[in-house]
Write an enzyme that holds these catalytic residues in place. Structure first.
Site, PDB file in Angstrom:
ATOM      1  N   ARG A 165     -25.933  -9.689   3.647  1.00  0.00           N
ATOM      2  CA  ARG A 165     -26.438  -8.593   2.818  1.00  0.00           C
ATOM      3  C   ARG A 165     -25.828  -7.315   3.255  1.00  0.00           C
ATOM      4  NH1 ARG A 165     -31.938 -10.945   3.290  1.00  0.00           N
ATOM      5  NH2 ARG A 165     -32.392 -12.142   1.461  1.00  0.00           N
ATOM      6  N   LYS A 187     -14.641   0.258  -3.989  1.00  0.00           N
ATOM      7  CA  LYS A 187     -14.691  -0.857  -4.755  1.00  0.00           C
ATOM      8  C   LYS A 187     -14.394  -2.234  -4.440  1.00  0.00           C
ATOM      9  CE  LYS A 187     -14.906   1.573  -9.525  1.00  0.00           C
ATOM     10  NZ  LYS A 187     -13.981   1.616 -10.741  1.00  0.00           N
ATOM     11  N   GLU A 236       0.650   2.696  -9.649  1.00  0.00           N
ATOM     12  CA  GLU A 236      -0.766   3.680  -9.051  1.00  0.00           C
ATOM     13  C   GLU A 236      -0.484   5.089  -8.687  1.00  0.00           C
ATOM     14  OE1 GLU A 236      -3.722   2.332 -10.218  1.00  0.00           O
ATOM     15  OE2 GLU A 236      -3.649   0.314  -9.561  1.00  0.00           O
ATOM     16  N   LYS A 240      -7.823  10.493  -4.791  1.00  0.00           N
ATOM     17  CA  LYS A 240      -8.850   9.609  -4.800  1.00  0.00           C
ATOM     18  C   LYS A 240     -10.281   9.961  -3.994  1.00  0.00           C
ATOM     19  CE  LYS A 240     -10.037   4.693  -5.226  1.00  0.00           C
ATOM     20  NZ  LYS A 240      -9.531   3.483  -5.460  1.00  0.00           N
ATOM     21  N   GLU A 296     -19.859   5.759  -9.997  1.00  0.00           N
ATOM     22  CA  GLU A 296     -19.234   6.023 -11.436  1.00  0.00           C
ATOM     23  C   GLU A 296     -20.157   5.905 -12.408  1.00  0.00           C
ATOM     24  OE1 GLU A 296     -15.696   3.262 -11.707  1.00  0.00           O
ATOM     25  OE2 GLU A 296     -15.875   3.403 -13.661  1.00  0.00           O
ATOM     26  N   ARG A 341     -15.470   9.209 -11.802  1.00  0.00           N
ATOM     27  CA  ARG A 341     -14.799   7.970 -11.189  1.00  0.00           C
ATOM     28  C   ARG A 341     -13.913   7.096 -12.204  1.00  0.00           C
ATOM     29  NH1 ARG A 341     -15.869   4.396  -5.892  1.00  0.00           N
ATOM     30  NH2 ARG A 341     -13.878   3.289  -6.092  1.00  0.00           N
ATOM     31  N   ASN A 385      -9.372   4.992 -13.625  1.00  0.00           N
ATOM     32  CA  ASN A 385      -8.781   3.975 -14.284  1.00  0.00           C
ATOM     33  C   ASN A 385      -8.311   4.201 -15.480  1.00  0.00           C
ATOM     34  OD1 ASN A 385     -10.071   1.792 -12.941  1.00  0.00           O
ATOM     35  ND2 ASN A 385     -12.107   2.190 -14.006  1.00  0.00           N
ATOM     36  N   HIS A 425      -6.059   1.512 -17.231  1.00  0.00           N
ATOM     37  CA  HIS A 425      -6.681   0.192 -17.136  1.00  0.00           C
ATOM     38  C   HIS A 425      -7.001  -0.646 -18.024  1.00  0.00           C
ATOM     39  CE1 HIS A 425      -5.393   1.461 -13.267  1.00  0.00           C
ATOM     40  NE2 HIS A 425      -5.889   0.474 -12.314  1.00  0.00           N
ATOM     41  N   HIS A 466      -6.288  -4.381 -17.837  1.00  0.00           N
ATOM     42  CA  HIS A 466      -7.072  -5.363 -17.661  1.00  0.00           C
ATOM     43  C   HIS A 466      -6.985  -6.330 -18.788  1.00  0.00           C
ATOM     44  CE1 HIS A 466      -9.676  -3.065 -14.517  1.00  0.00           C
ATOM     45  NE2 HIS A 466      -8.563  -3.378 -14.063  1.00  0.00           N
ATOM     46  N   HIS A 512      -0.415  -6.570 -11.014  1.00  0.00           N
ATOM     47  CA  HIS A 512      -1.275  -5.696 -11.155  1.00  0.00           C
ATOM     48  C   HIS A 512      -0.755  -4.092 -11.422  1.00  0.00           C
ATOM     49  CE1 HIS A 512      -5.273  -3.342 -11.743  1.00  0.00           C
ATOM     50  NE2 HIS A 512      -4.737  -2.533 -10.889  1.00  0.00           N
TER      51      HIS A 512
HETATM   52  P1  NAD Z   1      -1.678  -8.392  -3.315  1.00  0.00           P
HETATM   53  O1  NAD Z   1      -2.888  -8.113  -2.185  1.00  0.00           O
HETATM   54  O2  NAD Z   1      -1.632  -9.688  -3.938  1.00  0.00           O
HETATM   55  O3  NAD Z   1      -0.114  -8.213  -2.506  1.00  0.00           O
HETATM   56  C1  NAD Z   1       1.107  -8.445  -3.372  1.00  0.00           C
HETATM   57  C2  NAD Z   1       1.748  -9.317  -2.366  1.00  0.00           C
HETATM   58  O4  NAD Z   1       2.403  -8.851  -1.757  1.00  0.00           O
HETATM   59  C3  NAD Z   1       1.146 -10.539  -2.082  1.00  0.00           C
HETATM   60  O5  NAD Z   1       1.618 -11.856  -2.305  1.00  0.00           O
HETATM   61  C4  NAD Z   1       1.059 -10.475  -0.532  1.00  0.00           C
HETATM   62  O6  NAD Z   1       0.982 -11.488   0.274  1.00  0.00           O
HETATM   63  C5  NAD Z   1       2.343  -9.642  -0.118  1.00  0.00           C
HETATM   64  N1  NAD Z   1       2.394  -8.475   0.950  1.00  0.00           N
HETATM   65  C6  NAD Z   1       1.330  -7.613   1.076  1.00  0.00           C
HETATM   66  N2  NAD Z   1       1.799  -6.965   2.080  1.00  0.00           N
HETATM   67  C7  NAD Z   1       3.177  -7.409   2.344  1.00  0.00           C
HETATM   68  C8  NAD Z   1       4.132  -6.974   3.318  1.00  0.00           C
HETATM   69  N3  NAD Z   1       3.837  -5.751   3.940  1.00  0.00           N
HETATM   70  N4  NAD Z   1       5.236  -7.437   3.513  1.00  0.00           N
HETATM   71  C9  NAD Z   1       5.427  -8.506   2.684  1.00  0.00           C
HETATM   72  N5  NAD Z   1       4.531  -9.093   1.598  1.00  0.00           N
HETATM   73  C10 NAD Z   1       3.294  -8.325   1.680  1.00  0.00           C
HETATM   74  O7  NAD Z   1      -1.635  -7.182  -4.432  1.00  0.00           O
HETATM   75  P2  NAD Z   1      -1.755  -5.619  -4.473  1.00  0.00           P
HETATM   76  O8  NAD Z   1      -0.770  -5.239  -5.348  1.00  0.00           O
HETATM   77  O9  NAD Z   1      -1.672  -5.112  -3.090  1.00  0.00           O
HETATM   78  O10 NAD Z   1      -3.102  -5.343  -4.923  1.00  0.00           O
HETATM   79  C11 NAD Z   1      -3.591  -5.823  -6.524  1.00  0.00           C
HETATM   80  C12 NAD Z   1      -4.991  -5.818  -6.326  1.00  0.00           C
HETATM   81  O11 NAD Z   1      -5.639  -4.793  -6.170  1.00  0.00           O
HETATM   82  C13 NAD Z   1      -5.658  -6.381  -7.898  1.00  0.00           C
HETATM   83  O12 NAD Z   1      -6.689  -7.322  -7.662  1.00  0.00           O
HETATM   84  C14 NAD Z   1      -6.239  -5.170  -8.184  1.00  0.00           C
HETATM   85  O13 NAD Z   1      -7.344  -5.379  -9.040  1.00  0.00           O
HETATM   86  C15 NAD Z   1      -6.853  -4.320  -6.925  1.00  0.00           C
HETATM   87  N6  NAD Z   1      -7.001  -3.118  -6.911  1.00  0.00           N
HETATM   88  C16 NAD Z   1      -8.251  -2.649  -6.617  1.00  0.00           C
HETATM   89  C17 NAD Z   1      -8.420  -1.319  -6.496  1.00  0.00           C
HETATM   90  C18 NAD Z   1      -9.875  -0.921  -5.809  1.00  0.00           C
HETATM   91  O14 NAD Z   1     -10.379   0.320  -6.033  1.00  0.00           O
HETATM   92  N7  NAD Z   1     -10.747  -1.741  -5.271  1.00  0.00           N
HETATM   93  C19 NAD Z   1      -7.589  -0.353  -7.031  1.00  0.00           C
HETATM   94  C20 NAD Z   1      -6.430  -0.731  -7.362  1.00  0.00           C
HETATM   95  C21 NAD Z   1      -6.200  -2.078  -7.349  1.00  0.00           C
HETATM   96  N1  GLY Z   2      -9.421   1.934  -8.772  1.00  0.00           N
HETATM   97  C1  GLY Z   2     -10.621   2.506  -9.500  1.00  0.00           C
HETATM   98  C2  GLY Z   2     -11.578   3.102  -8.665  1.00  0.00           C
HETATM   99  O1  GLY Z   2     -11.798   2.866  -7.472  1.00  0.00           O
HETATM  100  O2  GLY Z   2     -12.548   3.502  -9.126  1.00  0.00           O
END
Ligand code: NAD
Ligand code: GLY
Length: 361
Positions: free
Chosen positions: A119, A141, A183, A222, A232, A239, A243, A246, A250, A263
């Site tokens: 939890r 998030k 982003e 942020k 949010e 917040r 998006n 987005h 999405h 993404h």
């Molecule tokens: P990802 O985590 O899939 O990384 C992209 C690719 O790069 C992967 O294949 C990974 O293995 C590779 N990689 C990572 N670091 C590396 C490095 N230094 N060298 C070589 N390869 C590397 O994708 P991302 O773009 O980082 O994240 C996308 C995700 O983030 C989505 O699921 C999206 O929904 C989420 N997201 C979340 C929030 C939030 O607030 N939580 C905000 C924006 C996006």
């Molecule tokens: N990526 C949108 C948020 O963190 O609220």
């Protein structure tokens, strides 16, 4: 050199550390935890494990590590189950912690595992993609996807600390770097016109002298937004402004099965559609839309769908967006460049027209 920004959330406040000697800071955090008998485990993905193994060892030594498959597919119930089973195998207790060492996928997955295990246990973010450094590692998030939609299952669970070491980006493929830029462009558009102007002057690259400044600026904006509306719940703005683009993004990701677009690439097309929507609502000019599309294009990002997608699939996906309120589509739009607002009850025909202009059929 140590440079820290604090996300102020009362008892859930935490530092974001920027710098070049972060391996020793991570080690120190682990050592302090070890001194009080707290245990730690790391979650990463296969690409990161292969590309950044020396840095991982410098930070985490022989800390037990779970390696997930790389890519969006790991934000799944199946991989979540594997991470939770790993926590069980490692006998992690209530006072132990997980470290996410990877991009946004690993951050979201690990954060949600940390929110769920017993939890809720602590977790830390060590982002390795530009996207994760400027956005996903901050704000708490966490979550996974379902076939029914993106990020439909999750929790607000703030990390205890974020360590941003830009040298980890040296191995990041250019396409992934560009995805992170989407982003950053979003951040400039929604609340930092100076940042947007900086991006207009010259595309950001790994060798940009101000790369860490730009990342810091995104984290600062942020942090401010999250501090004001952590969960949010604001009626307007808040917040949800993070998006921008987005709702379209999405829908694109879902309609393409989370495979064809990174993404950040879907964010880029989503920003173009949101810009067009803002213009159609009489808020920004066609010149503003052209400026936005130019910045996106010079960062090697798509301004149109890569291949036509069916409007019916996209509108069905949009209807499942988390911002939908009592059946009404709710969009983030631009009042000005550098100033976003939420807009309720947007006519779905108008949103569809914007999707058509970026390539939907
Ligand atoms: P990802 O985590 O899939 O990384 C992209 C690719 O790069 C992967 O294949 C990974 O293995 C590779 N990689 C990572 N670091 C590396 C490095 N230094 N060298 C070589 N390869 C590397 O994708 P991302 O773009 O980082 O994240 C996308 C995700 O983030 C989505 O699921 C999206 O929904 C989420 N997201 C979340 C929030 C939030 O607030 N939580 C905000 C924006 C996006
Ligand atoms: N990526 C949108 C948020 O963190 O609220």
């Amino acid at each position: 050199m140590r440079d820290t920004l604090t996300v102020h959330l009362g008892p859930r406040s935490y530092p974001i550390s920027f710098g070049t000697e972060l391996a020793s800071q991570v080690r120190m955090t682990l050592d302090v935890m070890a001194q009080t008998g707290r245990r730690v485990a790391v979650v990463t993905d296969a690409n990161v494990a292969a590309n950044l193994d020396a840095a991982r060892q410098a930070m985490f030594g022989a800390t037990p590590t779970f390696v997930a498959p790389s890519g969006e597919g790991s934000k799944s119930l199946e991989t979540l189950g594997q991470v939770l089973n790993f926590c069980a195998e490692q006998k992690l207790g209530r006072s132990d912690a997980l470290f996410a060492y990877g991009g946004g996928v690993i951050g979201d997955l690990t954060g949600y595992a940390a929110a769920s295990w017993l939890r809720g246990v602590d977790f830390y973010q060590v982002p390795t993609t530009l996207l994760a450094m400027v956005d996903s590692s901050v704000g708490g998030k966490t979550g996974i996807n379902l076939a029914a939609g993106k990020n439909l299952v999750g929790a607000f669970h703030q990390p205890r600390g974020v360590f941003i070491a830009t040298e980890l980006l040296a191995t990041l493929p250019p396409r992934e770097f560009a995805a992170g830029c989407a982003e950053i462009i979003k951040t400039g558009l929604l609340g930092d016109l100076e940042l947007f102007a900086r991006l207009e002057r010259a595309p950001l690259s790994l060798s940009s002298a101000d790369l860490t400044d730009v990342i810091r600026r995104c984290c600062a904006l942020k942090a401010r937004v999250v501090e004001a509306d952590e969960f949010e719940t604001a009626q307007d703005g808040g917040r949800a402004l993070l998006n921008l683009g987005h709702t379209f993004c999405h829908a694109i990701e879902q309609a393409t099965g989370y495979g064809a677009y990174l993404h950040g690439e879907a964010v880029a097309v989503g920003l173009c559609a949101a810009a067009r929507l803002s213009q159609k609502l009489g808020l920004i000019s066609t010149d503003d839309v052209a400026r936005i599309e130019r910045v996106i294009a010079i960062h090697q990002l798509p301004t149109r769908l890569k291949a036509p997608l069916l409007m019916t699939d996209l509108t069905a996906a949009m209807a499942r967006d988390k911002k939908v309120r009592v059946g009404q589509l709710r969009f983030v739009v631009l009042q000005l460049l550098g100033q976003a607002v939420t807009r309720d009850s947007v006519d779905s025909a108008l949103a569809a027209a914007c999707f058509r202009e970026v390539g939907a059929v």
